[in-house]
Design a protein around this motif. Structure first.
Motif, short mmCIF file in Angstrom:
data_model
loop_
_atom_site.label_atom_id
_atom_site.label_comp_id
_atom_site.label_asym_id
_atom_site.label_seq_id
_atom_site.Cartn_x
_atom_site.Cartn_y
_atom_site.Cartn_z
N ALA A 1 5.97 11.99 1.66
CA ALA A 1 5.19 10.78 1.96
C ALA A 1 5.97 9.52 1.64
CB ALA A 1 3.88 10.81 1.18
N ILE A 2 6.73 9.53 0.55
CA ILE A 2 7.55 8.36 0.19
C ILE A 2 8.57 8.09 1.29
CG2 ILE A 2 9.24 7.46 -1.46
CD1 ILE A 2 7.80 9.11 -3.62
N ILE A 3 9.23 9.15 1.76
CA ILE A 3 10.26 8.99 2.79
C ILE A 3 9.66 8.55 4.12
CG2 ILE A 3 12.05 10.22 4.08
CD1 ILE A 3 12.34 12.07 1.65
N THR A 4 8.57 9.19 4.54
CA THR A 4 7.97 8.85 5.83
C THR A 4 7.44 7.41 5.84
OG1 THR A 4 5.90 9.85 5.09
CG2 THR A 4 7.37 11.21 6.43
N PHE B 1 13.78 2.94 -5.46
CA PHE B 1 12.85 2.30 -6.40
C PHE B 1 11.63 3.18 -6.67
CE2 PHE B 1 8.91 -0.27 -6.68
CZ PHE B 1 9.10 -0.79 -7.95
N VAL B 2 11.02 3.68 -5.60
CA VAL B 2 9.80 4.48 -5.77
C VAL B 2 10.10 5.80 -6.46
CG1 VAL B 2 7.93 5.66 -4.55
CG2 VAL B 2 8.68 3.41 -3.79
N TYR C 1 0.83 -1.21 0.00
CA TYR C 1 0.00 0.00 0.00
C TYR C 1 0.86 1.25 0.00
CZ TYR C 1 -4.08 2.89 0.93
OH TYR C 1 -5.09 3.82 0.84
N ALA C 2 1.99 1.22 0.68
CA ALA C 2 2.89 2.38 0.67
C ALA C 2 3.42 2.64 -0.73
CB ALA C 2 4.05 2.14 1.64
N VAL C 3 3.78 1.57 -1.45
CA VAL C 3 4.23 1.73 -2.84
C VAL C 3 3.08 2.22 -3.72
CG1 VAL C 3 5.14 0.51 -4.85
CG2 VAL C 3 6.01 -0.03 -2.58
N VAL D 1 0.41 6.56 5.92
CA VAL D 1 -0.74 5.77 5.52
C VAL D 1 -0.56 4.30 5.91
CG1 VAL D 1 0.07 5.11 3.21
CG2 VAL D 1 -2.36 5.53 3.59
N VAL D 2 0.65 3.88 6.18
CA VAL D 2 0.91 2.51 6.63
C VAL D 2 0.19 2.23 7.94
CG1 VAL D 2 2.70 0.93 7.43
CG2 VAL D 2 3.11 2.37 5.44
N ALA D 3 0.12 3.25 8.81
CA ALA D 3 -0.50 3.08 10.13
C ALA D 3 -2.00 3.32 10.10
CB ALA D 3 0.16 4.01 11.14
N PHE D 4 -2.52 3.89 9.02
CA PHE D 4 -3.95 4.20 8.95
C PHE D 4 -4.43 4.06 7.50
CE2 PHE D 4 -7.55 7.36 9.68
CZ PHE D 4 -8.30 6.46 10.41
#
Length: 819
Positions: free
Chosen positions: A675-678, A756-757, A323-325, A621-624
C-alpha cells in the motif's frame, strides 16, 4: 452426531448416531493432545495486582459508552485478565490437581467436540462387511497411547483406504458428521410462566441474544463465550474483526474529511475552469481533441471531458498526500497493536505457548506414512509421523498457481478488449450523440463485467486450490491451512486488484500518440483520455469495492439458506422412495434440526473478504478516500451477520486450536508495505499532483496555463483534421524537455515518500513491543508455576532412542533398495 442410512426392504431411513466420549476417554486424549486446564492452586493472585487494567485513552474515553453494567456489554478480555488463573498441560495421573476435574463440565463442549473429531479421523475400520461386522465398523476402541502401534498393524496401502471417517463419507457409508448445538437458538416463551420462575438459557440462546442480535451492533462481543462454544479459531477471527472495525473509525473520519476537502477543491480550480468554462481568457473548452478510435471518428471538444476532469482533479491536492501518509502510519499501528492484543488473548485462552511443533499430525497425513516415516519431536518428547515434503508436488502446485494467475491476466486483457469495442460502438451510436459518454459507459460496464468475472473465477479456483493442497498432504492442520491460504490469496490478489493496477500504472502509458499508436494483434491499446487515468481508477475502485461488499452480504444471507434447503431436500428424498409407511424425517430432535443447517468448512472466506477489503481501504486510497468509511459501515453489519450465521444458520464448526490469526497476519503486513508503494506511485504518476506542483513552481504559482501547456499538437496527414492530445511532446512527436524534468521529479518523490514512510513504520515496529512487558512477565511466571506445581521430571531413555533411530535407518535403506 454421525448420519447414515438404513435399508429395510424397499424402505430407506435416515439414522442418526449420537457419539459420546466417556470421562476416561477424554482424560486420555486430553493428555495426548496436550490440552491445558486450570489448576486448583492459584499462586498467580500474588502477582495479578501488578498487571492493572491498562486501558488506553481510546477505550476509556471514546468507547466509554460501550461499558455498561451488564456482563455481555463489557470488554470481557480485561475482566478475564484481572481474574486469570494458572493453567497447565493436563495429565491423567495428576487429574486431582485441576479445577472441577471430576465434574461433567470439566471439558467444555468445544473441547469434547475437538477430542471426538480427532478420534473419528484416526480410527481404523473394516473394509468389507464380515459376519458380525458391518462395513465401516470400528476395528477396536482407539487408544491415544497406542497411536503408532495401531498404524503399524495396518499396511501402508490400507492406511489410506481404511482409516478416518472422511473415507467412510466418500464411500457413502455415512452421509455427514457434525458437532451438535446445545439446543435451539430461539428464546423460550415466558408469557405463560410465573414471574418468580427462573428461565435458564443454553449457550446458543445466550449468544443469539447478546451477540448476534442486530440491536447489539455497538456493543462489545462476548469473546470468551464464543471461544467456549465455537472454539479458538472462530473466537480469534471475531476478535480480529472487532479490533479491525474499531480501529477503522480513525481512517474513516480522516478519509471523510479529506473527501469533503477534495469536493470543496473542485470549486475555483483553475484546471477545471480551463476545461469546463468557455467565458474565461484561459479557457481551452473548444479545443479539438484527437479521437480515441481509428476510423469513422471525429474530433471532440475538450469540454466533453469536463466530468472526468472534475473527478480526477478533485484528488490532485495536498490532502491526498497527507491521507496516503496517514493510512500508512495507521496500518503500522493497527498491526502492532493487534499483535499485542492477540498475544493477550492467547495467554487468557491458555494458548500462549502453543506451537506448530506441538500440534498433532493430521489424520489424513498420518495414515499415508510408512512404518519408518517417523521422527522424534524434541518439544513433545514423542515419536510422530513425519516425511519430507515431495518436491514434485511442490513444483506442481506452484505451476498450477502460475497458470491460474495467467488465466486472470487473460481475463483482464479480454475485458480491456471489451472496453475498446464498447467505446467504439458508443462513439457511433445515435449519430454520435452518445460520444461524450462513451468513455464512461465503457469503463462502468467493463468494471461490472470484471466484478462478475472475479466472482466466478473465485469459486472455481477455491475448488482447485483445495484439491491441490489436499494432494500435497501437509503434516499439521496449521501447515495445511497456511498453504491453502497462500495459494488462494495469490490468485485472489490478482483477481481483485489486477484491473486497478492496470488502470493506475499501465493504461495510457504505452498506448503511443496520434499517428504512432501501439497495437497488439492489430488492436490499438486504449488510453485514459485528457486528464489522466485517476478518474477512471476512482470509478473502478468504487464499483468493485462497493459491488463486492454488496454481493458478499447477499451471498452470506442466501447461501446458508440455499444449503439448508438442499440438505432438507436431500434427506426428504428418502420419504418418497418405496416408503409405504409414509415415513417422514422429523424435525423434533436437535440432531435432526442441526443436520438441516448449512456446513461452514473453514474461516477462509471470512478472512479473505476482510483482507481484500483491507487492501481496498489502504491501497489506491488516494483515488477513493472514503473507502475506509464504507468498510467501517460494512464491518459493523458483518460482525452481527457472521454471528447470526454461526449461531442460527450454520452447523456447529469443528473446533481447532490456535494462538493467532496465522498466515493472515503476514499477508496483512505485506499488503501494508504494498500500500505504501502503490500510493506513492499513484500520487506521483497516476495523478497530476506532482505535475501541477512543478508547473506552479515554474509559472508564478499559477495553473491558469496548465491545460494549454499540456495539450500537444497533431497536424495529421493529408485529409486529417488537426487536433490536440494530452501529452508532453514536441511537434515531431518526441518527448519534450518538460516530460523529462517531470519524470525526474516524480521518481524523486517516490523515493523520498517511500523512504520516509518505511523509516517511520520501522521505528513504530521497534518502539512498540510485540508483547506487553507485564504480560510477558505473567507468561513466564505461569510457566514456572505450572512446572513446579506439576512436578515435571523429564526422563529420556537415550539408549532406547538411539536404538529406535537405528531401526528406522535400516528400514529406510531397505525401502530405498527395493523401490
Amino acid at each position: 452426531a454421525v448420519v447414515s442410512t438404513q435399508s429395510t426392504g424397499d424402505i430407506k431411513r435416515v439414522v442418526y448416531v449420537k457419539l459420546h466420549a466417556s470421562l476416561h476417554c477424554l482424560y486420555e486424549y486430553a493428555e495426548h493432545l496436550q490440552m491445558k486446564k486450570l489448576l486448583k492452586v492459584d499462586p498467580m493472585k500474588l502477582f495479578r495486582d501488578e498487571y492493572k487494567e491498562e486501558r488506553s485513552w481510546l477505550d476509556w474515553k471514546l468507547f466509554s459508552s460501550l461499558h455498561s453494567g451488564e456482563r455481555f456489554y463489557k470488554d470481557e478480555v480485561w475482566d478475564e485478565m484481572k481474574n486469570h488463573k494458572i493453567s497447565a498441560r493436563f495429565e491423567q495421573s495428576k487429574a486431582d490437581r485441576f479445577v472441577n476435574n471430576d465434574e461433567p463440565g470439566f471439558f467444555t463442549t468445544s473441547e469434547r467436540s475437538y477430542i471426538v473429531s480427532y478420534i473419528l479421523q484416526e480410527t481404523p475400520f473394516t473394509e468389507e462387511a464380515k459376519p458380525g461386522q458391518a462395513k465401516g465398523e470400528v476395528v477396536r476402541q482407539p487408544s491415544a497411547n497406542q497411536l503408532f502401534e495401531r498404524m503399524q498393524s495396518i499396511s501402508s496401502f490400507d492406511k489410506q483406504e481404511y482409516c478416518g471417517i472422511e473415507y467412510l463419507l466418500n464411500d457413502d457409508v455415512y452421509m455427514s458428521w457434525y458437532p451438535l448445538h446445545d439446543g435451539p437458538f430461539e428464546l423460550p416463551c415466558i408469557d405463560d410462566k410465573p414471574e418468580d420462575e427462573k428461565v435458564f438459557l443454553n449457550d446458543r440462546q445466550v449468544l443469539s441474544m447478546f451477540w448476534s442480535d442486530w440491536g447489539r451492533w455497538y456493543k462489545y462481543q462476548p469473546l470468551n463465550r464464543v471461544r467456549i462454544y465455537f472454539g479458538d479459531t472462530v473466537a480469534m477471527y471475531f476478535a480480529w474483526l472487532g479490533f479491525y472495525t474499531k480501529l477503522l473509525i480513525f481512517p474513516a473520519i480522516v478519509g471523510t474529511l479529506v473527501f469533503i476537502y477534495d469536493i470543496y477543491s473542485i470549486f475555483g480550480n483553475e484546471v477545471i475552469d480551463a476545461v469546463c468554462k468557455d467565458d474565461i481568457p484561459e479557457s481551452q473548452a473548444h479545443e479539438e481533441i484527437c479521437p480515441d478510435c481509428d476510423s469513422d471518428c471525429e474530433n471532440t471538444e475538450l469540454a466533453h471531458y469536463c466530468t472526468i476532469f472534475m473527478i480526477a482533479n478533485a484528488f490532485n491536492n495536498g490532502g491526498s498526500v497527507f491521507y496516503a501518509v496517514f493510512i500508512s502510519f495507521w496500518s503500522a499501528f493497527f498491526l502492532e497493536f493487534w499483535k499485542r492484543y492477540q498475544i493477550t488473548l492467547a495467554f487468557l485462552w491458555s494458548k500462549a505457548d502453543f506451537k506448530v511443533n506441538q500440534e498433532p499430525a493430521r489424520p489424513e497425513y498420518a495414515v499415508t506414512c510408512e512404518d519408518d516415516d517417523v521422527r522424534y519431536n524434541p518439544i513433545t518428547l514423542r515419536w510422530e509421523p513425519y516425511r519430507e515434503q515431495s518436491v514434485f508436488k511442490t513444483i506442481t502446485a506452484i505451476s498450477v498457481v502460475i497458470i491460474t494467475v495467467v488465466v486472470v491476466i487473460i481475463t483482464l486483457i479480454s475485458i480491456i478488449i471489451y472496453k475498446i469495442a464498447v467505446y467504439s460502438v458508443f462513439q457511433r451510436m445515435s449519430g454520435g450523440s452518445l460520444k461524450p459518454y462513451a468513455s464512461t459507459m465503457a469503463s462502468v460496464s467493463g468494471s461490472i463485467l470484471q466484478l462478475i468475472a472475479i466472482t466466478v473465477l473465485s469459486h472455481v479456483y477455491a475448488w482447485l486450490a483445495e484439491k491441490i493442497t489436499l494432494w500435497e498432504n501437509y503434516r499439521t492442520e496449521t501447515e495445511y491451512q497456511n498453504n491453502l491460504t497462500v495459494k488462494r490469496f495469490i490468485f485472489e490478489f490478482f483477481n481483485y486488484y489486477g484491473s486497478c493496477f492496470y488502470i493506475a500504472f499501465i493504461k495510457g502509458n504505452f498506448a503511443g500518440y496520434p499517428g504512432h499508436y501501439t497495437r497488439i494483434f492489430g488492436i490499438r491499446l486504449d488510453t485514459c483520455g485528457p486528464g489522466g487515468c485517476l478518474g477512471e481508477l476512482a470509478e473502478n475502485l468504487a464499483i468493485i469495492f462497493l459491488g463486492k461488499q454488496i454481493l458478499n452480504n447477499i451471498q452470506e444471507l442466501l447461501i446458508p439458506v440455499l444449503k439448508s434447503w438442499w440438505s432438507r431436500r436431500k434427506y426428504n428424498a428418502y420419504q418418497g422412495k418405496g416408503d409405504k409407511e409414509g415415513f417422514a424425517i422429523s424435525l423434533t430432535t436437535p440432531w435432526e434440526a442441526d443436520n438441516d443447517l448449512a456446513a461452514q468448512e473453514n474461516l477462509f472466506p471470512e478472512y479473505l473478504e476482510m483482507v481484500i477489503q483491507y487492501g481496498f481501504a489502504t491501497m489506491f486510497v488516494v483515488a477513493f478516500p472514503i473507502a475506509p468509511l464504507f468498510a467501517l459501515i460494512n464491518n459493523v453489519v458483518e460482525i452481527r451477520l457472521d454471528a447470526k450465521k454461526y449461531t442460527e444458520l450454520f452447523k456447529r464448526p469443528m473446533p481447532i486450536n490456535c494462538m493467532s490469526i496465522g498466515i493472515w497476519y503476514t499477508i496483512l503486513d505485506y499488503m501494508a508495505s504494498i500500500a505504501i508503494i502503490t500510493n506513492a506511485f499513484v500520487i506521483a504518476f497516476t495523478s497530476d499532483f506532482i505535475s501541477q506542483i512543478l508547473w506552479k513552481y515554474n509559472h508564478d504559482n499559477s495553473l491558469s496555463t496548465y491545460v494549454k501547456g499540456h495539450l500537444s499538437n497533431f497536424t495529421g496527414s493529408e485529409g486529417d483534421n488537426p487536433c490536440k492530445y494530452w501529452d508532453y511532446r514536441e511537434a515531431d512527436g518526441q518527448a519534450s524537455l518538460w516530460w523529462w524534468k517531470l519524470k525526474a521529479v516524480q521518481f524523486i518523490f517516490v523515493v523520498v515518500f517511500e523512504h520516509f514512510v518505511f523509516t517511520v513504520v520501522r521505528l513504530i515496529d521497534i518502539l512498540i513491543p510485540d508483547i506487553p512487558e507485564k504480560l510477558e512477565a505473567l507468561i513466564h511466571l505461569e510457566d514456572s508455576f505450572a512446572r513446579e506445581m506439576m512436578k515435571e521430571v523429564i526422563e529420556i531413555d537415550l539408549d532406547g532412542l538411539e536404538a529406535m533411530r537405528d531401526r528406522i535407518k535400516i528400514k529406510r535403506k531397505q525401502r530405498a533398495k527395493y523401490s
